[in-house]
Design an enzyme around this catalytic site. Structure first.
Site, PDB file in Angstrom:
ATOM      1  CG  HIS A 110     -22.124 -21.428 -38.704  1.00  0.00           C
ATOM      2  ND1 HIS A 110     -22.315 -22.445 -39.601  1.00  0.00           N
ATOM      3  CD2 HIS A 110     -23.168 -20.573 -38.856  1.00  0.00           C
ATOM      4  CE1 HIS A 110     -23.431 -22.212 -40.267  1.00  0.00           C
ATOM      5  NE2 HIS A 110     -23.966 -21.094 -39.834  1.00  0.00           N
TER       6      HIS A 110
ATOM      7  CG  ASP B  24     -27.368 -14.426 -35.947  1.00  0.00           C
ATOM      8  OD1 ASP B  24     -28.081 -13.827 -36.771  1.00  0.00           O
ATOM      9  OD2 ASP B  24     -27.482 -15.634 -35.700  1.00  0.00           O
TER      10      ASP B  24
HETATM   11  C1  COA Z   1     -24.095 -22.214 -33.788  1.00  0.00           C
HETATM   12  C2  COA Z   1     -23.970 -23.325 -32.739  1.00  0.00           C
HETATM   13  C3  COA Z   1     -25.366 -23.690 -32.270  1.00  0.00           C
HETATM   14  C4  COA Z   1     -23.320 -24.541 -33.407  1.00  0.00           C
HETATM   15  O1  COA Z   1     -23.413 -25.571 -32.486  1.00  0.00           O
HETATM   16  P1  COA Z   1     -22.699 -26.969 -32.713  1.00  0.00           P
HETATM   17  O2  COA Z   1     -22.311 -27.156 -34.125  1.00  0.00           O
HETATM   18  O3  COA Z   1     -23.563 -27.984 -32.100  1.00  0.00           O
HETATM   19  O4  COA Z   1     -21.344 -26.775 -31.925  1.00  0.00           O
HETATM   20  P2  COA Z   1     -21.023 -27.402 -30.532  1.00  0.00           P
HETATM   21  O5  COA Z   1     -22.039 -26.921 -29.567  1.00  0.00           O
HETATM   22  O6  COA Z   1     -20.872 -28.864 -30.728  1.00  0.00           O
HETATM   23  O7  COA Z   1     -19.636 -26.746 -30.212  1.00  0.00           O
HETATM   24  C5  COA Z   1     -18.377 -27.300 -30.484  1.00  0.00           C
HETATM   25  C6  COA Z   1     -17.420 -26.791 -29.452  1.00  0.00           C
HETATM   26  O8  COA Z   1     -17.280 -25.368 -29.601  1.00  0.00           O
HETATM   27  C7  COA Z   1     -17.747 -24.693 -28.430  1.00  0.00           C
HETATM   28  N1  COA Z   1     -18.579 -23.573 -28.865  1.00  0.00           N
HETATM   29  C8  COA Z   1     -19.415 -23.540 -29.941  1.00  0.00           C
HETATM   30  N2  COA Z   1     -20.002 -22.350 -30.032  1.00  0.00           N
HETATM   31  C9  COA Z   1     -19.531 -21.621 -29.013  1.00  0.00           C
HETATM   32  C10 COA Z   1     -19.778 -20.312 -28.591  1.00  0.00           C
HETATM   33  N3  COA Z   1     -20.648 -19.523 -29.241  1.00  0.00           N
HETATM   34  N4  COA Z   1     -19.157 -19.851 -27.494  1.00  0.00           N
HETATM   35  C11 COA Z   1     -18.284 -20.639 -26.841  1.00  0.00           C
HETATM   36  N5  COA Z   1     -18.002 -21.900 -27.195  1.00  0.00           N
HETATM   37  C12 COA Z   1     -18.617 -22.390 -28.273  1.00  0.00           C
HETATM   38  C13 COA Z   1     -18.593 -25.716 -27.701  1.00  0.00           C
HETATM   39  O9  COA Z   1     -18.652 -25.424 -26.331  1.00  0.00           O
HETATM   40  C14 COA Z   1     -17.886 -26.982 -28.007  1.00  0.00           C
HETATM   41  O10 COA Z   1     -16.745 -27.054 -27.190  1.00  0.00           O
HETATM   42  P3  COA Z   1     -16.232 -28.479 -26.637  1.00  0.00           P
HETATM   43  O11 COA Z   1     -15.883 -29.273 -27.857  1.00  0.00           O
HETATM   44  O12 COA Z   1     -15.083 -28.126 -25.773  1.00  0.00           O
HETATM   45  O13 COA Z   1     -17.402 -29.063 -25.896  1.00  0.00           O
HETATM   46  C15 COA Z   1     -23.093 -22.861 -31.559  1.00  0.00           C
HETATM   47  O14 COA Z   1     -21.844 -22.433 -32.058  1.00  0.00           O
HETATM   48  C16 COA Z   1     -23.740 -21.771 -30.753  1.00  0.00           C
HETATM   49  O15 COA Z   1     -24.545 -22.068 -29.868  1.00  0.00           O
HETATM   50  N6  COA Z   1     -23.407 -20.466 -31.014  1.00  0.00           N
HETATM   51  C17 COA Z   1     -24.024 -19.373 -30.315  1.00  0.00           C
HETATM   52  C18 COA Z   1     -25.408 -19.085 -30.876  1.00  0.00           C
HETATM   53  C19 COA Z   1     -25.362 -18.427 -32.224  1.00  0.00           C
HETATM   54  O16 COA Z   1     -24.662 -17.452 -32.432  1.00  0.00           O
HETATM   55  N7  COA Z   1     -26.157 -18.968 -33.154  1.00  0.00           N
HETATM   56  C20 COA Z   1     -26.283 -18.427 -34.495  1.00  0.00           C
HETATM   57  C21 COA Z   1     -25.743 -19.357 -35.507  1.00  0.00           C
HETATM   58  S1  COA Z   1     -25.741 -18.623 -37.119  1.00  0.00           S
END
Ligand code: COA
Length: 377
Positions: free
Chosen positions: A260, A314
């Site tokens: 998140h 979710d």
């Molecule tokens: C929610 C979300 C979009 C937040 O994205 P964000 O704040 O941009 O986070 P980032 O993509 O910058 O991630 C930070 C780090 O955590 C990792 N990470 C984040 N979410 C992850 C996940 N669901 N699975 C594995 N790794 C994850 C990223 O790969 C990144 O790693 P790094 O620093 O080694 O590159 C992201 O966590 C995600 O895509 N989750 C899955 C989709 C989901 O469940 N969405 C519903 C949200 S309520």
């Protein structure tokens, strides 16, 4: 370039707001100051909608007047049903919902958003009519008759009734009601921000909320809930969880339902949903997916916990909806049916002290190129 470039606007303060408060380090979510756990235990979606829109809990009389208004707005024009009937039956319900919500703006023309009472009425109409649209599209695509709303039923029960044709029992109604309470508001998430951006142009309420619906539909936002279920089904068994995680992490793929932007601990809504899921499974029989989800949560914590990646809202919601027999592609529309309360509250708040959103960019293209005739390229 002016100002710092912040990818994804992470941590950028874009507005003042008094609707939803989140403490991502401690896993706290409050609507108008009231904890989500308390609301899940004692409140209803109707009451939470009032709280979000009006800024305080209603009295008994205020709640019953609000409820009556919502019920009066549940039915949608025949033209909306006709639009839904003309959409491809294999289209995603979120796209159908977005189209129908935008189209409502042609039936209820409100191009002037300076009238507070008119705006309030539009907010209620949107909250009331979105379940009708989702249920109608689902029935149309299955070749079933579209059902009129039943004003004897509360918001949650009426939605399930319009979807299935059966009046749900109290336990199922309460489960869906709590799911609606939990998803209603979450600060400046992508869809709420989208709604505020569209609303800041003084666009009509239906275009504003249609924009928010589109934003919610993506897999990184509300669309994650249906993907979680597909993912758990694909994993297949608790034994397969560890190798699945190793592959996903080593190939840098995102695991749906985890992580998140704001929370660095488990999302408090996931905790409430997990308890509800466990309760449902103990009374109505478990599902193999629950064991897989449980194992995935603990195995993922070992591998990703240090990065603050834990289950979000979710992760468990789909398990509850699956058990209740709701189609997987309706999970995100169910999220939208709830979040519209938060979207409309933010829209009204935005208009109270509006300034059009217009950030700037870090331009990285050429600033000095010449036109080349097509024959010379
Ligand atoms: C929610 C979300 C979009 C937040 O994205 P964000 O704040 O941009 O986070 P980032 O993509 O910058 O991630 C930070 C780090 O955590 C990792 N990470 C984040 N979410 C992850 C996940 N669901 N699975 C594995 N790794 C994850 C990223 O790969 C990144 O790693 P790094 O620093 O080694 O590159 C992201 O966590 C995600 O895509 N989750 C899955 C989709 C989901 O469940 N969405 C519903 C949200 S309520």
């Amino acid at each position: 370039m002016s100002g710092d470039f912040v990818p994804g606007l992470a941590g950028v303060v874009a507005a003042k707001s008094a609707i939803g408060w989140i403490n991502g380090l401690e896993g706290i979510l409050r609507y108008r100051g009231i904890g989500i756990e308390e609301l899940a235990e004692h409140s209803s979606f109707e009451e939470v909608s009032y709280l979000l829109l009006m800024g305080r809990l209603p009295t008994r009389d205020e709640l019953s007047a609000f409820d009556a208004q919502l019920k009066a707005y549940r039915a949608v024009p025949d033209g909306i049903t006709a639009i839904l009937q003309n959409l491809p039956k294999d289209g995603h319900p979120m796209v159908a919902l977005q189209s129908a919500v935008a189209a409502l703006g042609t039936f209820y023309q409100q191009m002037d958003v300076t009238d507070r009472d008119g705006n309030q009425a539009a907010a209620l109409r949107l909250i009331a009519s979105m379940p009708t649209i989702v249920a109608a599209f689902d029935r149309i695509r299955k070749g079933q008759t579209v059902l009129a709303p039943d004003s004897d039923l509360n918001h949650a029960a009426n939605f399930l009734y319009m979807l299935t044709g059966e009046r749900p029992d109290e336990k199922v109604t309460r489960l869906i009601d709590v799911c609606l309470v939990l998803h209603a508001e979450h600060g400046f998430n992508a869809s709420t921000f989208t709604g505020r951006v569209v609303g800041s142009t003084m666009a009509n309420p239906y275009s504003t909320i249609a924009g928010a619906v589109g934003s919610l539909s993506g897999p990184l936002h509300g669309g994650a809930n249906e993907r979680v279920l597909h993912m758990l089904r694909d994993v297949g068994s608790a034994d397969a969880v560890a190798p699945f995680l190793e592959t996903m992490i080593s190939t840098k793929q995102k695991i749906m339902g985890l992580g998140h932007r704001v929370y660095r601990v488990k999302d408090p809504r996931a905790t409430v949903l997990q308890t509800m899921a466990a309760d449902l499974f103990s009374s109505h029989g478990s599902t193999p997916l629950y064991d897989i989800a449980h194992t995935l949560e603990s195995e993922a914590a070992k591998r990703l916990g240090a990065k603050g990646i834990y289950p979000n809202v979710d992760f468990y919601s789909g398990l509850v909806y699956e058990k209740l027999g709701i189609e997987v592609d309706l999970y995100t529309p169910l999220f939208a049916i709830s979040r519209v309360a938060g979207w409309t509250a933010h829209w009204l708040e935005q208009l109270e002290d509006n300034r059009i959103y217009r950030p700037t960019q870090h331009y990285v293209g050429s600033t000095d190129s010449s036109y080349v005739d097509i024959a010379q390229r």
